[in-house]
Design an enzyme around this catalytic site. Structure first.
Site: not given
Length: 746
Positions: A385, A421
């Site tokens: 993330d 990401e």
């Protein structure tokens, strides 16, 4: 009640402390010294001690601390403290005989209280071990869990008045875990990247409403391991599940005050511990065994397990947040602080703090965690993330920085699947296409392009051509391959696929933020009515758009990722930010899978995945070259206009909502185990996003003698057995996709 004290630097501001009602450590019995123990490994490890007796070794990195106490808790919650008097390389350590698995513990760390310089030590706060392998209890907001006095009226000292109240009664405890599993009986699937089909799911939401999973197992690791849950994954044909965060996490204060919780879990606080809320069997270490059994069951079905991991920030939030772990262990040693105001955090995540992955001890914490999940918990890869935040060095994002370099050369981590990401919220944080080899990336350019194309918002087909063919404009540099692009149309964050074609605007009122949260850039189209409707024309168009989107995703070069439930029409009622909806809004409604309106979508999706698996031309391992694989052969990729002729440079710039690509199976740049060139069928893919019908002429020789229709999204089932000679002019209905198999000239 607050008294100024010297802060050790002669600063006139002083350091403010609160003398709380629970009293300070001076009133407690002196801690019992632990045996010296070992400084390796970090965390709590049960073993035979140096005196031959079983016990547990505890080790904690706390670089600037003055003293560390280990706190053990019995079944009644009574606390016993042990002084960790030994320090080696800034690691405080000790061995306590007789302490076994299931024992709950925490740390108290002593040091300066001087927030203006980033020092926030407060021994009144019981701290969670960053290396805890299991956590017992929940994180509940209480004033005592804050290192500073809450509600101090003067803004210039709001988070600098120390609160001496004991937090132990209000925080979860780490648990000593001993599980010697060596995974000797496990068989990891090891699916090559080019063959991978990802399926993003939430451990709890996937089975909470599954009728085939026993009620007592729903929403748990054991529920996901149940044959009824795995049967769906196998029927669908995905090769890997990408689990939303399963590291122990906490819910933010503003959610708890509204009676909500952080459902998605992007608020980690213990990176070695499986989240205890997903355990059906217990939280005193049982969650570890339950997680491992889940991984084994998925592996036995040929499915890899990839974890969505959140190392960019922690649940402690900004400087006004609670003191649960790293802030009290060594604040400046773990978090990025503002260079000219070390009282404040540098926030590149939007969550109040950013972990400083440029510091050696943080690099070790993250990589130790990653290796643990691979070697001892059996997982096969990670999706990071806000990965750009982890690549930040002293001068911005640096793809050669400490953490990425360490992962790239690690003999364990360099062999697993790594997904970035590729952005954060800081300056130059958007890094799509810039991660080094070994890494794949979530490709939001793909998402936006495909959404825009099918809602008729693309002025031409240039961008679509790149996305369908593997995004070479983003990923061809540095020796990367087409599978560096993780293609997706929907993910946990945003609309579901059904909502994407049912809503023009977000509907997040249930989140309690007056619909201000969540993005407004949805690139969605409701097909003529906002939300659910009985209008047959609208619902028919929506289902066709779903078929178009699913087919585009699964027929594109790159690694496709599906969002759980999209294959049978899951809806969140227009909520595009359901991170706090731990209820029917987010849980999969399994009745849809057998609903006559949605069952054809599931059948189509599984058929497309099977088609992709059977035909390597649909999952290219190398970027297209525009050249034949051998003299006299067809080029590997050819683009056509609706007239059935090859596109020119001018055609790419002309306004158009139609694109056709011919994939030559005879031009694959692949070889089998014997070194022979692999060949496959050839396909013609036609995408037509305009609302009006289109006349399309099928290309003739040398590309084909005739064509067989494999997929026609104008049909509810997507099925067709039509055959057409080359040169035939077909009428494509508005907003439709056609896949045809080429039959070569004899």
């Amino acid at each position: 009640m607050a008294v100024p004290q010297e802060n050790g630097h002669g600063d006139a501001r002083g350091a403010l402390h609160l003398l709380g009602d629970d009293a300070s450590a001076e009133e407690r019995p002196a801690p019992v010294p632990a045996l010296p123990g070992s400084w390796q490994p970090l965390g709590a490890r049960y073993h035979q001690g140096p005196d031959g007796r079983p016990g547990t070794n505890f080790a904690l990195w706390a670089g600037g601390a003055e003293a560390v106490e280990l706190c053990l808790f019995d079944e009644d919650g009574h606390e016993t403290r042990h002084q960790l008097a030994e320090q080696t390389f800034q690691i405080w350590h000790g061995h306590v005989p007789g302490v076994g698995p299931g024992t709950r513990y925490g740390f108290r760390v002593h040091g300066r209280w001087d927030p203006w310089t980033g020092a926030r030590w407060n021994p009144a706060k019981l701290l969670l071990d960053p290396y805890a392998r299991a956590v017992d209890g929940e994180f509940r907001i209480h004033d005592a869990v804050y290192g500073h006095v809450r509600g101090w009226p003067e803004a210039d000292v709001a988070d600098t008045v120390r609160d001496n109240r004991d937090s132990a009664r209000h925080v979860p405890k780490a648990v000593v875990v001993h599980d010697p599993d060596d995974w000797a009986d496990d068989r990891r699937p090891k699916t090559p990247w080019a063959d991978t089909v990802l399926y993003e799911l939430h451990v709890k939401g996937f089975t909470m409403r599954h009728p085939g999973v026993p009620p007592e197992l729903r929403g748990s690791y054991a529920g996901l391991a149940h044959p009824a849950a795995i049967e769906h994954l196998v029927r669908l044909g995905v090769t890997a599940v990408e689990l939303l965060p399963v590291h122990q996490f906490a819910s933010e204060e503003h959610l708890q005050r509204r009676g909500l919780s952080n459902y998605w879990g992007y608020n980690s606080i213990a990176w070695f511990a499986p989240h205890n809320g997903y355990a059906a069997t217990g939280t005193r270490g049982q969650q570890v065994t339950e997680f491992k059994r889940m991984v084994r069951a998925l592996h036995a079905a040929g499915i890899e397990v990839i974890l969505d991991v959140v190392y960019n920030h922690t649940a402690e939030g900004g400087e006004g947040g609670p003191t649960w772990s790293l802030r009290g262990i060594d604040n400046a040693g773990h978090y990025r602080l503002q260079p000219h105001n070390r009282r404040a955090y540098a926030d590149y995540t939007g969550c109040g703090n950013t972990l400083d992955a440029a510091q050696p001890q943080v690099v070790r914490l993250i990589t130790d965690s990653l290796r643990y999940w691979v070697t001892e918990m059996g997982v096969d890869g990670f999706r990071f993330d806000l990965a750009a935040a982890l690549a930040r060095g002293p001068h911005g994002v640096d793809m050669r920085g400490a953490l990425l370099a360490t992962i790239g050369q690690d003999p364990v981590l360099s062999r697993v699947k790594l997904i970035a990401e590729p952005w954060d919220l800081g300056p130059d944080g958007y890094q799509v296409g810039n991660f080094p080899p070994l890494w794949t990336e979530w490709n939001d350019r793909y998402r936006d392009t495909v959404r825009d194309f099918w809602r008729g918002a693309q002025p031409d087909v240039r961008e679509l051509g790149y996305r369908l063919a593997g995004s070479s404009d983003l990923y061809q540099r540095g020796g990367r391959r087409p599978y560096a692009s993780v293609n997706f149309v929907t993910a946990h964050d945003g609309f579901t696929l059904r909502d994407l074609v049912s809503y023009n605007s977000k509907h997040n009122e249930a989140n309690g933020e007056d619909n201000r949260d969540g993005t407004n850039d949805n690139r969605s189209w409701n097909c003529g009515a906002e939300g659910e409707t009985d209008a047959a024309e609208v619902t028919g168009l929506r289902r066709r758009q779903l078929r178009n989107l699913a087919a585009t995703l699964l027929l594109s070069t790159g690694v496709p990722m599906l969002l759980a439930g999209d294959e049978f029409g899951r809806t969140q009622g227009g909520n595009n930010n359901a991170y706090c909806q731990d209820n029917e809004t987010s849980w999969l409604d399994w009745s849809l899978r057998d609903d006559p309106a949605w069952a054809p979508l599931f059948a189509l999706t599984s058929r497309l995945i099977r088609l992709r698996r059977e035909h390597p031309v649909l999952r290219q391992r190398f970027f297209f070259s525009g050249r034949p694989a051998h003299p006299g052969g067809l080029r590997d990729l050819t683009w056509f206009t609706p007239r059935g002729v090859e596109m020119t440079e001018a055609d790419w710039y002309a306004p158009s909502q139609t694109l056709a690509m011919y994939l030559s199976g005879g031009a694959l740049a692949e070889r089998d185990a014997r070194g022979e060139v692999v060949s496959d069928d050839s396909f013609l893919l036609i995408l037509h996003a305009h609302h009006r019908p289109l006349s399309f002429t099928l290309p003739g020789r040398p590309w084909a003698e005739r064509y067989e229709v494999v997929l026609d999204t104008a049909q509810e089932s997507g099925l067709s057995d039509a055959r057409h000679p080359a040169g035939t002019t077909l009428t494509l209905p508005g907003r439709s996709l056609l896949l045809l198999r080429s039959v070569a000239p004899a």
